[in-house]
Write an enzyme that holds these catalytic residues in place. Structure first.
Site, mmCIF file in Angstrom:
data_model
loop_
_atom_site.group_PDB
_atom_site.id
_atom_site.type_symbol
_atom_site.label_atom_id
_atom_site.label_comp_id
_atom_site.label_asym_id
_atom_site.label_seq_id
_atom_site.Cartn_x
_atom_site.Cartn_y
_atom_site.Cartn_z
ATOM 1 N N ASP A 24 -2.903 -8.305 -1.622
ATOM 2 C CA ASP A 24 -3.405 -9.077 -0.490
ATOM 3 C C ASP A 24 -2.365 -10.068 0.025
ATOM 4 O OD1 ASP A 24 -5.690 -10.032 1.196
ATOM 5 O OD2 ASP A 24 -5.357 -11.872 0.072
ATOM 6 N N GLU A 36 -0.498 -5.305 1.895
ATOM 7 C CA GLU A 36 -1.047 -5.769 3.162
ATOM 8 C C GLU A 36 0.007 -6.687 3.777
ATOM 9 O OE1 GLU A 36 -4.497 -8.463 5.255
ATOM 10 O OE2 GLU A 36 -3.664 -8.952 3.312
#
Length: 664
Positions: free
Chosen positions: A342, A395
């Site tokens: 993330d 990401e």
């Protein structure tokens, strides 16, 4: 201190009698000397190279001199006193002190006899200044269910039954295989139909989720963070228990069983992993021993202004070892098939979400965080060395070079990267009225310019259906029929574009409202034809994607893609080919982005012979109008689109046609 409620140890079928003993004990005798840490462990820890700290730190039920108890070890370098507290000693911090190691590692350890699996505990820590804290265990394998905040003595013992998957995972999880990922938030995928307020258990989720994902044809699931977190509205991204699946749905072994059941159906499991920040909850990592242990002490590097949370000190070796160990822990003990990392962009850039004067350049005067770059390189080297069939997915929303390139060439070494530019351009384009799309075709065609600069995954994630952005189907223009036709067209474009795929739950059947983390998806919508048709369309797209090698074998190289025509802006037609390793196993994709159907539309084809329609997004089964090409299309020796042969095709309104060469 008031006595706290403990877990009932006898409820766990895996617990053994000797580890269930909870006899009230006096202070730890001085002659108990036991350690799981070797000198080499300490060397690796202090060098930031230890990748199995979960085997050493935390709580572990062991037998010492014939006595069963629990060994505790915790890193608290600025503490002057550390003890273990729990129901077993009346939460008295003077009963079971730990000893600091002689080697200046900052690790405190000790053995408490006669307590075991299921016991709740915390560390009572006194900072050098005299400040007193109560902290959960950073390496705890299980925690009390929020809002309770204590750690629980537990283990990760489990008799796995996914041998076939683990032996053959490389056949399913490789970059030249189809990868269609279903992103799931456990708390809100589905609730108890008879009591929507009740969350399902891991087992109940498995009973519904596993057959559903198999029926839909997705190859993988990505779970939004399952690690323990105190605050539901964070969606799991504010973690306090990095080594524990949340107790909201059951035990760690219950979560293992969910993964096992997915593996038994040949469905891979990716986990969201959050090394970018953590919350400031009193029982968590923040100021763990009264000092800045895990977070960077400089607010310019240690505090995230967007998320009001704290950033790891990536330059501190012991913190690096914590993060490396945590990543490998989920691959090792929980058989995860990959990690979606993330907020990578927020980690890579020192000036991320910061104004002038709020950040400090690196030693070369740049904005890149050199410590993070080296950490990602070490992480990916460790993952692919220990688990070569796993995947790491970044990401990352910027043009940072080499995210998915090998570390030996200077890259970060990730397996894949989310293609955020494609996602933004595509959604912006499809939200336009079809009449105006003719002037914005480049928003669709531009992705081919950089599609092969990285190993891209195409994401329509949870971030696109919250905070007023509307659901995917609600973003589409037109009346109800047109909105659903546009969405079917969008998904066909997605599943035939180079790259792997990710779709957030609910989007597969056209969820009309934004995602609500505190409630179930709107499954009742499947009682209506447009939503049932959308779901059937997604099933068909997954089947198409998995059955046509041209759509996945060469997803990350230019040789797998070729534009046939991008110039017919007036009619809103885009045509391209996807190719596999065999020249005759190729498909042609024709998109009509307007509501005007086209008949006898001539398309140049790369091979002479027979072409058959293998998918049409306008099929009546999908709530379309049924404008199909039901008969085989024989090519003619008529030059078109720069090809020596061509066919005439019917192209439905706001529809997509996929033609396959009939290899006879």
């Amino acid at each position: 201190m008031a006595k706290r409620t403990t877990k009932n140890q006898s409820t766990s079928p895996e617990a053994t009698p000797e580890t269930q003993v909870t006899v009230q004990t006096s202070a730890q005798p001085e002659n108990w000397s036991y350690s799981r840490l070797t000198d080499f462990d300490i060397y690796l820890f202090r060098a930031g190279k230890h990748t199995r700290l979960y085997e050493k730190l935390g709580s572990h039920v062991v037998e010492v001199n014939g006595v069963v108890g629990t060994y505790f070890a915790v890193w608290a370098p600025a503490a002057r006193y550390v003890s273990v507290i729990g129901n077993f000693n009346g939460w008295n911090k003077g009963n079971h002190p730990l000893k600091v190691r002689w080697d200046s590692s900052g690790i405190w350890e000790g053995f408490v006899p006669h307590i075991g699996r299921g016991e709740i505990y915390k560390y009572a820590i006194t900072h050098e200044s005299g400040r007193e804290l109560e902290k959960g265990d950073p390496f705890a394998l299980w925690w009390e269910t929020p809002p309770q905040t204590a750690s629980i003595v537990w283990d990760t013992w489990y008799e796995w039954k996914d041998d076939y998957w683990m032996r053959n995972r490389g056949k399913f999880n490789a970059l030249n295989k189809p990868m269609s990922v279903y992103e799931v938030h456990l708390n809100s995928w589905r609730r108890d139909p008879s009591n929507p307020e009740r969350q399902l258990s891991y087992g109940e989720i498995a009973d519904a989720l596993v057959p559903y994902v198999k029926e839909m044809g997705f190859t993988h699931i990505e779970f939004m963070p399952v690690m323990e977190h105190p605050y539901d509205p964070s969606w799991g991204y504010q973690i306090t228990g990095y080594f524990a699946p949340t107790s909201r749905f059951g035990t760690p072994q219950d979560f293992m069983k969910l993964i096992e059941r997915l593996h038994e159906e040949n469905i891979g499991v990716y986990l969201d992993w959050v090394p970018s920040h953590f919350p400031g909850d009193a029982h968590g990592l923040y100021e763990f021993d009264g000092s800045h242990v895990y977070e960077h002490p400089d607010v310019r590097k240690g505090y995230h202004p967007d998320w009001k949370s704290y950033i790891f000190n990536y330059g501190r070796n012991e913190v690096r070892a914590f993060l490396l160990s945590n990543a490998l822990f989920w691959l090792d003990r929980f058989h995860a098939d990959g990690l979606r990392v993330d907020a990578v962009a927020s980690m890579l850039y020192l000036d991320y979400s910061r104004n002038h004067g709020e950040w400090e350049p690196n030693v070369f005067g740049g904005r890149e965080n050199l410590e993070v770059i080296s950490l990602f390189q070490e992480l990916n080297e460790a993952v692919y060395k220990e688990f070569p069939d796993a995947q790491t997915i970044a990401e990352e929303s910027t043009a940072f070079p080499g995210v998915t390139r090998p570390t030996y060439t200077g890259g970060l070494g990730f397996g894949m990267k989310w293609m955020m530019g494609w996602m933004n351009d595509t959604l912006r384009y499809f939200q336009r009225d079809p009449y105006y799309r003719r002037w914005h075709q480049d928003e669709l065609t531009f992705s081919a310019v950089y599609a092969f600069s990285e190993n891209f995954m195409l994401p329509f994630s949870h971030d696109e259906v919250v905070y007023g952005k509307k659901s995917l189907v609600s973003k589409m223009p037109g009346d109800e029929w047109q909105r659903f036709a546009n969405l079917r067209l969008l998904y066909t474009y997605m599943f035939t574009h180079p790259g792997t795929k990710l779709l957030f739950m609910g989007s597969e059947f056209g969820q009309t409202s934004e995602w609500k983390f505190e409630g179930s998806l709107d499954w009742h919508l499947l009682e209506h034809a447009p939503h049932q048709g959308m779901q059937d369309c997604m099933k068909a797209l997954n089947k198409l994607y998995r059955s046509e090698p041209a759509l996945y074998e060469l997803s990350f190289v230019q040789e797998g893609f070729e534009w046939i025509d991008t110039l017919d802006r007036e009619n809103g037609i885009l045509i391209y080919a996807r190719k596999g390793t065999r020249i005759k196993e190729q498909v042609i994709i024709i998109l009509n982005v307007t509501p005007v159907p086209q008949t006898d539309y001539r398309v140049g084809v790369p091979l002479e012979g027979t072409w058959v329609e293998v998918f049409n997004s306008d099929d009546k089964a999908f709530y379309g109008s049924g404008l199909l090409n039901e008969k085989p299309l024989e090519s003619e020796p008529k030059t078109w689109h720069g090809r020596a042969a061509s066919v005439q095709v019917t192209i439905p309104p706001l529809g997509a046609v996929v033609l396959k060469y009939q290899n006879t």
